[in-house]
Motif scaffolding. Sequence first.
Motif, PDB file in Angstrom:
ATOM      1  N   THR A 489       0.830  -1.217   0.000  1.00 55.68           N
ATOM      2  CA  THR A 489       0.000   0.000   0.000  1.00 55.68           C
ATOM      3  C   THR A 489       0.863   1.264   0.000  1.00 55.68           C
ATOM      4  O   THR A 489       0.637   2.200  -0.764  1.00 55.68           O
ATOM      5  N   SER A 490       1.909   1.256   0.842  1.00 55.22           N
ATOM      6  CA  SER A 490       2.740   2.481   0.887  1.00 55.22           C
ATOM      7  C   SER A 490       3.439   2.679  -0.452  1.00 55.22           C
ATOM      8  O   SER A 490       3.541   3.807  -0.947  1.00 55.22           O
ATOM      9  N   GLU A 491       3.829   1.579  -1.087  1.00 57.81           N
ATOM     10  CA  GLU A 491       4.473   1.643  -2.404  1.00 57.81           C
ATOM     11  C   GLU A 491       3.492   2.229  -3.428  1.00 57.81           C
ATOM     12  O   GLU A 491       3.822   3.132  -4.212  1.00 57.81           O
ATOM     13  N   ALA A 492       2.245   1.746  -3.336  1.00 56.83           N
ATOM     14  CA  ALA A 492       1.221   2.199  -4.302  1.00 56.83           C
ATOM     15  C   ALA A 492       0.924   3.688  -4.115  1.00 56.83           C
ATOM     16  O   ALA A 492       0.855   4.462  -5.073  1.00 56.83           O
ATOM     17  N   ILE A 493       0.822   4.106  -2.869  1.00 59.68           N
ATOM     18  CA  ILE A 493       0.562   5.542  -2.585  1.00 59.68           C
ATOM     19  C   ILE A 493       1.723   6.373  -3.096  1.00 59.68           C
ATOM     20  O   ILE A 493       1.549   7.399  -3.771  1.00 59.68           O
ATOM     21  N   VAL A 530       0.683   8.162   6.979  1.00 58.45           N
ATOM     22  CA  VAL A 530       1.179   7.016   7.738  1.00 58.45           C
ATOM     23  C   VAL A 530       0.397   5.769   7.329  1.00 58.45           C
ATOM     24  O   VAL A 530      -0.841   5.754   7.382  1.00 58.45           O
ATOM     25  N   VAL A 531       1.150   4.747   6.905  1.00 62.59           N
ATOM     26  CA  VAL A 531       0.500   3.490   6.516  1.00 62.59           C
ATOM     27  C   VAL A 531       0.814   2.448   7.587  1.00 62.59           C
ATOM     28  O   VAL A 531       1.980   2.069   7.761  1.00 62.59           O
ATOM     29  N   GLY A 532      -0.220   2.069   8.358  1.00 59.99           N
ATOM     30  CA  GLY A 532      -0.018   1.105   9.445  1.00 59.99           C
ATOM     31  C   GLY A 532      -1.020  -0.033   9.306  1.00 59.99           C
ATOM     32  O   GLY A 532      -2.122   0.162   8.787  1.00 59.99           O
ATOM     33  N   ALA A 533      -0.622  -1.227   9.778  1.00 59.88           N
ATOM     34  CA  ALA A 533      -1.449  -2.436   9.593  1.00 59.88           C
ATOM     35  C   ALA A 533      -2.844  -2.259  10.189  1.00 59.88           C
ATOM     36  O   ALA A 533      -3.861  -2.536   9.542  1.00 59.88           O
ATOM     37  N   LYS A 534      -2.916  -1.710  11.400  1.00 56.62           N
ATOM     38  CA  LYS A 534      -4.213  -1.608  12.106  1.00 56.62           C
ATOM     39  C   LYS A 534      -5.212  -0.786  11.283  1.00 56.62           C
ATOM     40  O   LYS A 534      -6.269  -1.288  10.906  1.00 56.62           O
TER      41      LYS A 534
END
Length: 573
Positions: A489-493, A530-534
């Motif tokens: 997801t962070s890569e995609a963003i 911020v990309v976090g699992a939760k």
Amino acid sequence: MRYSQYFIPTVKETPSDAEVISHKLMLRAGMIRRLAAGIYNYLPLGLRSIRKVEAIVREEMNRAGAIEMLMPAVQPAELWKESGRWEFYGKELLRFKDRKDNEFCMGPTHEEVVTDLIRKEVRSYRQLPINLYQIQGKFRDEIRPRFGLMRGREFIMKDAYSFDVNEAGADVSYAKMYKAYRRIFERCGLKFRAVEADTGSIGGTSSHEFMVLADSGEDAIVSCSACEYAANMEKAETRNAPACEHADPRPLERVTTPGQKSVEEVAAFLGVNGAQVVKTLVLLADGEPVLALLRGDYDLNEIKLKNHLGCAEIEMAGDDVVQKVTGAPSGYAGPVGLPGKVKVVADLSLQGLHNFVVGANAADTHLKNVNLERDFSVDGFVDLRNVVLGDACPRCESGTLEIWRGIEVGHVFKLGTKYSKALKAGYLDADGKEQIIYMGCYGIGIGRTVAACIEQNHDENGIIFPIPIAPFQCIVSALSAKEDAVKETSEAIYQELLEAGIEVLLDDRDERPGFKFKDADLIGIPLRIVVGAKNLADGRVELKERRSGAVELLTIAEAVAKVKATVKEALQA
Ligand code: 9G3
């Protein structure tokens, strides 16, 4: 850019030799590193901000019709000898010889070089006006470089030079630059004031400094509470003293004042207030003694005295000169009963004074009830003092003067014909008659502008960059980057923002969240996703705005859209 493959050597501890916050933070944020006193490496993050400021400067200079060129950093001594400045400047001008023993200097500014170019290339009025500018490294061998980029020895300056057929034309060029400077500093997100300034050693007729308001600023600036008046303390004018109540002259009285020298001591000893004591300062103007009289509660502004006397050098006289000129040791000088003829200049504030105290030109002795005209005369009444808080504004009837600290980031000068005359830069007018060129020069400290911006935009966690000069506009902090969902997801963003033209830094390091958050706050990137699992499990990411600290839980699409919109709006200015 991926943080793990970039070069941002942040440090936790504050370097001991850094005194101002911008210097501390630029070191800690991995923006600069000292090579030698006043000489810095611009690390990648620092360079990105520097290049942003340069781009804004370039756009506004081009918009104002100035044309970019680039002059050499090394300058031949001959030009400086022709302008008379080779002898005028001391050790601040770094001089050296080449292999053939020719004399050169590291360029601290380029009036001589650009005027030499113009005198060779311009012959007709049809070629004027022209404004040439450069963005280039300068060297000034400051005796005490400090505050990081704020007062370096090697620094990047945008310096522009305008050439016009006459003074009226030069005024038009000046006005265009003045307007361009306002746009530049507005676009950099700075709170600044343009203030009337002394032309200093450059000569010329008038100048304005662009001051960024900051408590760490080295310059004191003065502004009116009611009108637009603002000036550097060196130049700020005072009004004639209010004609205070008339008092009958009382008989002159000699009083013994053993060891009482300063205004405070004498005032206390004689039971009068400081404003009733007139201090007599003995100075050397180009080596000639001169006496300056001021009301005891005011301070001498040496620039004003220097400009009034038209001298090159002015300094306080040593005790030996005081003894010779007044016949008494320091601390007892006065204008009454001087042993010899010496120029005496009085500040305007003396005009309203009666029955005041002065030194008696005798050890341990003062005179009371001294009055102008009856007891001594002066060679002139001049505005010699520094303004003080609350002084009446010299321009309007109602305002009073406030005093600020400021950092000079720009300075524009009307040069008149000082350099064109010295280097014979002229042109043939429509009648074929030889005329002299009128010049202006305009400087901006690029590194100093970045530093001043940080002085005005920081908090306890670090820098808070305004978007227009931030090294990156957005940072994507991937937490627990090992988790596939977070990583993807962070890569995609990151990719989506890149494609949208956003300058984005992806913090893909294998570090704990807190560590990443501290770095993101320290380097001052305005927006953070911020990309976090939760949160990701709920299809959410966190968008944090560095300045306000506001945090929003948004879908990925919302977060990306908000970053684009925020950046677009910030650059719209
Ligand atoms: C020197 C040295 C230091 C200097 C100068 C010359 C300041 C000098 C004034 C200026 C005026 C403007 C063009 C851009 C804007 C400023 N420090 N000044 O002339 F030799 Cl060692 O530089 N120049």
